[in-house]
Scaffold this active site. Structure first.
Site, PDB file in Angstrom:
ATOM      1  N   ILE A  49      -1.490  -1.235  -4.199  1.00 24.15           N
ATOM      2  CA  ILE A  49      -2.658  -0.429  -3.855  1.00 24.15           C
ATOM      3  C   ILE A  49      -2.241   1.028  -3.688  1.00 24.15           C
ATOM      4  O   ILE A  49      -1.466   1.359  -2.783  1.00 24.15           O
ATOM      5  CB  ILE A  49      -3.316  -0.965  -2.568  1.00 24.15           C
ATOM      6  CG1 ILE A  49      -3.717  -2.439  -2.758  1.00 24.15           C
ATOM      7  CG2 ILE A  49      -4.520  -0.131  -2.181  1.00 24.15           C
ATOM      8  CD1 ILE A  49      -4.239  -3.097  -1.510  1.00 24.15           C
ATOM      9  N   GLY A  64       3.907  -0.328  -1.479  1.00 23.39           N
ATOM     10  CA  GLY A  64       3.848  -0.913  -2.810  1.00 23.39           C
ATOM     11  C   GLY A  64       5.090  -0.623  -3.621  1.00 23.39           C
ATOM     12  O   GLY A  64       5.539  -1.448  -4.425  1.00 23.39           O
ATOM     13  N   TYR A 104       0.849  -1.195   0.000  1.00 24.01           N
ATOM     14  CA  TYR A 104       0.000   0.000   0.000  1.00 24.01           C
ATOM     15  C   TYR A 104       0.882   1.241   0.000  1.00 24.01           C
ATOM     16  O   TYR A 104       1.796   1.368   0.828  1.00 24.01           O
ATOM     17  CB  TYR A 104      -0.911  -0.021   1.229  1.00 24.01           C
ATOM     18  CG  TYR A 104      -1.836   1.183   1.359  1.00 24.01           C
ATOM     19  CD1 TYR A 104      -2.442   1.743   0.246  1.00 24.01           C
ATOM     20  CD2 TYR A 104      -2.100   1.745   2.602  1.00 24.01           C
ATOM     21  CE1 TYR A 104      -3.288   2.834   0.366  1.00 24.01           C
ATOM     22  CE2 TYR A 104      -2.951   2.832   2.735  1.00 24.01           C
ATOM     23  CZ  TYR A 104      -3.540   3.377   1.610  1.00 24.01           C
ATOM     24  OH  TYR A 104      -4.368   4.461   1.729  1.00 24.01           O
ATOM     25  N   CYS A 105       0.617   2.177  -0.918  1.00 23.05           N
ATOM     26  CA  CYS A 105       1.332   3.452  -0.992  1.00 23.05           C
ATOM     27  C   CYS A 105       2.834   3.178  -1.151  1.00 23.05           C
ATOM     28  O   CYS A 105       3.244   2.435  -2.034  1.00 23.05           O
ATOM     29  CB  CYS A 105       0.988   4.288   0.232  1.00 23.05           C
ATOM     30  SG  CYS A 105       1.597   5.984   0.167  1.00 23.05           S
ATOM     31  N   LEU A 106       3.684   3.744  -0.308  1.00 21.76           N
ATOM     32  CA  LEU A 106       5.121   3.514  -0.412  1.00 21.76           C
ATOM     33  C   LEU A 106       5.469   2.053  -0.152  1.00 21.76           C
ATOM     34  O   LEU A 106       6.505   1.566  -0.615  1.00 21.76           O
ATOM     35  CB  LEU A 106       5.873   4.398   0.585  1.00 21.76           C
ATOM     36  CG  LEU A 106       5.762   5.912   0.384  1.00 21.76           C
ATOM     37  CD1 LEU A 106       6.668   6.628   1.355  1.00 21.76           C
ATOM     38  CD2 LEU A 106       6.109   6.287  -1.035  1.00 21.76           C
TER      39      LEU A 106
END
Length: 606
Positions: free
Chosen positions: A365, A341, A337-339
């Protein structure tokens, strides 16, 4: 000021220390800190750090350069100057026509942006407040036009100039002044000024907390581990960088392959395990998945030399090794998720290069791999700005919470700063606690070395998709990844714009399913099926298929109502080999025993 000398990192503390498998234990060892800088350089950096504190971490050189570039190009563009004069005349004509011939049923000449909530009170539709509102919006419209891209002007300087103009206008908005805001006037009459007294109390409380950097505890009903982040589980592995949570199964049979979630280290992990009704973790566990979660530490000055490679090797790979030790000979579905990812993508490309085939699938994501179109966060980043931040971090060893919070708030200052200030300080209203609001205020620090490497290597130089990102001395390529990918972007994301997230398709060749969901960076992701709000678009690109641009993709894929979570869980089930009896927590025979109940200890670090 003198540079703080990093203290030696201590191994995992121990009543909880366990005998780890050799591969996991090796990945857990901290790396040696780099050599200290020359004393003269330390003097320079200390001086620049002091200047950075005075400017709240904002480089004046970067903004002066942007204004100068814009002004010089505008000065030698007489045609554009005439356009601006005509625009000002048009806006003035509209305002005069609206003022001289007022009609309550007529559409206003200027309307606020969709995310601007400052003028929603009915009082703004009445005179004289309507004229003040329309005058402000007319000036805002002119500045948006004036700071549009101009031939020869660097696009980033045009965008930065527009951002700065917007910040100045937001400060001068009539909604910020009690005598000009009909909502404040109405509330003051209604309460005989009690709202202003309450607002003054709120202001002093916020001022003291900001100066003292006090981290207020979560309000009643939003306690971490009790009301939030309360999905049952155990911490089964810990090093100085993260705790690994294994969640307890809620079904007798589970999918054979486990899920490992890698959240961003810029936030606490429990955005993905909020309240029981909207917890992504609980949803996955209830659907019969075995879920593991990384809970990053909140680094201190002693961890200033943590690197981006530490987060990959002693973070993602160490967690993957632990999962494989608990559930051997099973592929893992990795979720970033975010960083989280971004670092997962780096780890996956490295694994592909090294013929490591332990990943069954990859879910990215709201995560970017290419940062050429990384949205308004890029407005804060150039060589001068990063040098300023590096000097601030050099003195403390980390980027502190206030700098992070200010950067994100400034992107939507009209709502996140000024509307909130009016509500708290003039209307005297307390912020209503929400699970998302409690999580947003639970900010973290960034270790100096890692944050500098991340900003320079990814944001500023965009090395990952330019073929210049090396791991252990060898370049990695996202096209080496063969595992199927599920990528999610959100329509109104101003942190990871969906078209930037979409570009993952441009730099990978594996089978990919892409989802575009309504909402923002957090609200679009935390969209539980029972609420059935919003919509999403979804399509699959088979391995090796031709690239389709984002605008064409939108026209080809109609929106579908409701949450994207069911489509994702169905996709994950398709990538699994079948169901097996639910596993026990940890692997005591391999030294991975339960240490402490979820959500662990690192999530409570302030």
């Amino acid at each position: 000021m003198t540079k703080r000398t990093p203290q030696p990192k201590t191994p995992a503390r121990n009543a909880e220390q366990v005998q780890l498998p050799a591969k996991v234990a090796a990945a857990s060892q901290p790396q040696v800190a780099p050599k200290a800088a020359h004393p003269h350089e330390s003097l320079d950096r200390a001086s620049r750090a002091a200047a950075a504190y005075m400017s709240a971490g904002v480089s004046p050189h970067a903004f002066i350069e942007a204004w100068s570039d814009w002004a010089l190009h505008l000065a030698r563009a007489p045609g554009r100057q005439l356009e601006l004069a005509e625009r000002a005349q048009e806006n003035m004509t509209k305002l005069m026509a609206q003022s001289l011939l007022p009609r309550t049923d007529a559409a206003p000449a200027f309307v606020p942006k969709a995310y601007d909530h400052r003028f929603r009170h009915p009082g703004w539709e009445k005179l004289p407040f309507r004229n003040m509102q329309q005058g402000f919006l007319a000036v805002q419209d002119w500045w948006d036009y004036a700071t549009d891209h101009l031939r020869g002007l660097r696009p980033e300087d045009a965008d930065r100039t527009r951002f700065m103009a917007r910040q100045m206008l937001d400060l001068l908005s009539p909604s910020n002044f009690p005598a000009l805001n009909p909502e404040i006037i109405e509330e003051t009459r209604k309460t005989n000024g009690k709202n202003l007294a309450e607002g003054a109390r709120n202001f002093m409380n916020d001022f003291v907390n900001t100066v003292a950097q006090v981290h207020e505890p979560a309000p009643e009903g939003f306690q971490i581990g009790k009301d939030l982040a309360c999905t049952p589980g155990e911490v089964v592995f810990r090093n100085d960088l993260f705790e690994l949570i294994q969640y307890a199964p809620q079904t007798d049979k589970v999918q054979a392959e486990p899920i490992l979630i890698v959240p961003a280290w810029i936030m606490k992990y429990y955005i993905l395990d909020l309240s029981p009704h909207n917890s992504m973790v609980k949803h996955l566990v209830d659907q019969g998945f075995t879920v593991f979660m990384i809970s990053w530490c909140n680094p201190t000055a002693d961890q200033a030399d943590l690197s981006l490679e530490d987060y990959r090797e002693r973070g993602v790979i160490a967690a993957l090794d632990a999962v494989n030790a608990i559930l051997p000979e099973r592929k893992v579905h990795a979720v970033g998720y975010c960083l989280g990812g971004t670092i997962l993508s780096i780890a996956a490309a490295t694994m592909a290069r090294d013929k490591d085939e332990r990943l069954g699938s990859i879910s990215l994501i709201a995560a970017q791999v290419d940062f050429a179109e990384a949205g308004e966060l890029l407005l804060f980043l150039d060589e001068s700005q990063i040098a300023f931040l590096e000097d601030m971090m050099w003195e403390k060893g980390y980027l502190d919470r206030p700098q992070m919070a200010r950067a994100f708030s400034a992107i939507r200052s009209e709502d996140l700063i000024y509307s909130r200030a009016v509500r708290r300080y003039y209307l005297g209203r307390e912020d209503l606690p929400t699970d998302m609001g409690v999580w947003v205020s639970d900010t973290t620090r960034m270790p100096a070395r890692m944050h500098s490497e991340y900003l320079r290597g990814l944001f500023l130089e965009n090395r990952l998709t330019a073929g210049r990102f090396a791991v252990k001395g060898r370049v990695i390529a996202l096209k080496d990844i063969s595992a199927p990918i599920f990528a999610v972007g959100t329509e109104t994301d101003h942190i990871a714009p969906w078209k930037s997230v979409y570009k993952t398709q441009l730099f990978t060749d594996s089978d990919m399913t892409f989802v575009l969901t309504s909402g923002g960076h957090n609200s679009g992701i935390i969209n539980e099926p029972k609420l059935a709000r919003g919509h999403h678009r979804i399509s699959r690109r088979t391995a090796g298929a031709l690239y389709v641009g984002p605008d064409a993709w939108v026209t080809q894929n109609a929106p579908q109502p409701g949450s994207w979570w069911p489509a994702w869980t169905s996709w994950l089930e398709e990538k699994c080999s079948g169901v097996v009896p639910a596993p026990s927590i940890g692997a005591p025979d391999k030294g991975l025993v339960p240490i402490v109940a979820a959500p662990g200890t690192y999530v409570h670090q302030t």
